[in-house]
Design a protein around this motif. Structure first.
Motif, short mmCIF file in Angstrom:
data_model
loop_
_atom_site.label_atom_id
_atom_site.label_comp_id
_atom_site.label_asym_id
_atom_site.label_seq_id
_atom_site.Cartn_x
_atom_site.Cartn_y
_atom_site.Cartn_z
N LEU A 160 5.64 -1.17 2.07
CA LEU A 160 4.83 0.05 2.11
C LEU A 160 5.62 1.25 1.55
CD1 LEU A 160 3.20 -0.30 5.64
CD2 LEU A 160 2.26 -0.98 3.42
N THR A 161 4.87 2.22 1.07
CA THR A 161 5.46 3.45 0.51
C THR A 161 4.81 4.65 1.17
OG1 THR A 161 5.82 2.39 -1.64
CG2 THR A 161 5.82 4.80 -1.59
N ILE A 162 5.63 5.64 1.53
CA ILE A 162 5.11 6.92 2.01
C ILE A 162 5.48 7.98 0.97
CG2 ILE A 162 5.12 8.62 3.86
CD1 ILE A 162 6.31 6.49 5.69
N ARG A 163 4.48 8.76 0.56
CA ARG A 163 4.78 9.86 -0.37
C ARG A 163 4.05 11.10 0.09
NH1 ARG A 163 2.42 9.53 -6.27
NH2 ARG A 163 3.17 11.67 -6.11
N SER A 164 4.61 12.25 -0.23
CA SER A 164 4.01 13.51 0.19
C SER A 164 3.04 14.02 -0.86
CB SER A 164 5.09 14.56 0.44
OG SER A 164 5.76 14.86 -0.78
N SER A 165 2.11 14.84 -0.41
CA SER A 165 1.20 15.54 -1.30
C SER A 165 1.12 16.98 -0.83
CB SER A 165 -0.19 14.90 -1.27
OG SER A 165 -1.10 15.58 -2.13
N GLN A 166 1.24 17.91 -1.76
CA GLN A 166 1.24 19.33 -1.39
C GLN A 166 0.59 20.11 -2.52
OE1 GLN A 166 2.85 22.39 -2.17
NE2 GLN A 166 2.42 23.40 -0.23
N GLY B 78 0.82 -1.20 0.00
CA GLY B 78 0.00 0.00 0.00
C GLY B 78 0.85 1.26 0.00
N GLU B 79 0.20 2.36 -0.37
CA GLU B 79 0.87 3.65 -0.40
C GLU B 79 0.17 4.57 0.58
OE1 GLU B 79 2.59 5.85 -4.04
OE2 GLU B 79 0.59 6.73 -3.78
N ILE B 80 0.95 5.20 1.43
CA ILE B 80 0.42 6.17 2.38
C ILE B 80 0.72 7.56 1.84
CG2 ILE B 80 0.60 7.12 4.71
CD1 ILE B 80 1.60 3.52 3.99
N VAL B 81 -0.31 8.35 1.62
CA VAL B 81 -0.13 9.71 1.13
C VAL B 81 -0.15 10.64 2.34
CG1 VAL B 81 -1.09 11.55 -0.30
CG2 VAL B 81 -1.14 9.18 -1.11
#
Length: 326
Positions: free
Chosen positions: A252-258, A226-229
């Motif tokens: 797992l993947t963590i990515r930023s959103s801005q 899964g990807e955590i935004v």
């Protein structure tokens, strides 16, 4: 020269109303009389407390900001007003502008976005919040039937949940420590859970909590691969995560959103103006009124901002009325 009233953060923890001089508009300018401004609880609280990191001070500048962090600075970007003077296509129209808390101002015509007639002016202050939610969902890209968890029932989290709830078959749950947010989620048509009851194996997890524990909970809620935004912004605070356990085995993947840039998934086909226009159209939805939880006169703005930044005044979007400020 016309004079107006504006709110400034004089120094961390200290706000005041100041007089602003309004220049004569140019040929391509509009004169706006403010009706309502909204307080962005997360970002504006960080600004008020002086918590914008030195490394981010240039990137964090609002479009019509005056002054510099940590202060004195005039900051804000949720402004709805009426065009008093300007080109015929917007003359007399209600418009949204990324402008700070000020009773009247002049900006280029290109800086304003007309508010659809079906959207009440006070609700339109949520345009920046819904625009952020649109960008978050473009980054997260949930699919039909996905199980979605939104960690944090703040303004952005609730807006994300409302929009995600419109995806056919989507199961959306908002997670927050505050039981009172259950009523807001009910009005938004999405499920609510407290952290101890958060469902696991979510296809999409979006963290808007602005807390270390919230991000850790997002990791624990995600399905394998899964990807955590991460849609929160922590300012100058450090965040510690536990990346042992299943973090690697679940890949797992963590990515930023801005919101400062259009999501890469839509950057080739949508401009920031397109994104804002979409957000304003999406606000033709009375459910978003659930996010409007307080209102005050512009005269009370210094005290209101201090109470929100300190956590003494809970809620979601607090609006400021400027109708009698002329």
């Amino acid at each position: 020269m016309t004079r107006a009233t504006a709110f400034w953060v004089q120094a961390p923890g200290q706000g005041m109303l100041r007089t602003a001089e309004i220049p004569e508009p140019g040929r391509d300018d509009v004169v706006i009389r403010t009706l309502h401004t909204g307080i962005s609880r997360g970002t504006e609280s960080l600004v008020f407390r002086g918590e914008v990191p030195v490394s981010e001070r240039d990137r964090m500048r609002a479009p019509f900001q005056e002054g510099d962090f940590p202060g004195p600075v005039k900051y804000g970007y949720l402004n709805v007003g009426v065009v008093e003077r300007g080109p015929s296509d917007v003359q007399g129209r209600t418009v949204y502008t990324l402008y700070p808390h000020q009773s009247e101002f002049v900006v280029p015509r290109s800086a304003v976005a007309p508010v659809p007639e079906s959207v009440p002016a006070r609700r339109a202050v949520l345009a920046g919040t819904v625009e952020t939610a649109v960008n978050v969902l473009w980054d997260a890209a949930p699919l039909v039937g996905d199980r979605v968890a939104v960690i944090g029932a703040g303004m952005v989290g609730c807006a994300v949940a409302r929009l995600a709830g419109g995806i056919p078959g989507a199961q959306v749950v908002v997670v927050d420590v505050d039981r009172d947010k259950a009523e807001v989620c009910e009005r938004l048509g999405v499920a609510f859970a407290q952290p101890d009851d958060v469902p696991r194996d979510r296809d999409v997890v979006i963290d808007t909590s602005g807390s270390e524990r919230g991000l850790q909970l997002a990791l624990e809620s995600a399905a394998t691969e899964g990807e955590i935004v991460e849609a929160s912004w922590f300012g100058d605070r450090s965040v510690r995560l536990e990346l042992g356990g299943a973090f690697h085995s679940k890949r797992l993947t963590i990515r930023s959103s801005q919101v400062g840039m259009v999501s890469p998934r839509r950057r080739g086909t949508r401009s920031t103006a397109d994104r804002l226009a979409l957000a304003l159209r999406l606000l033709d939805d009375p459910a978003f009124d659930a996010l409007l939880t307080g209102r005050s006169s512009w005269r009370e703005l210094p005290e209101v901002m201090a109470a929100i930044a300190s956590g003494a005044s809970p809620g979601l979007c607090h609006t400021i009325d400027w109708g009698d400020a002329a």
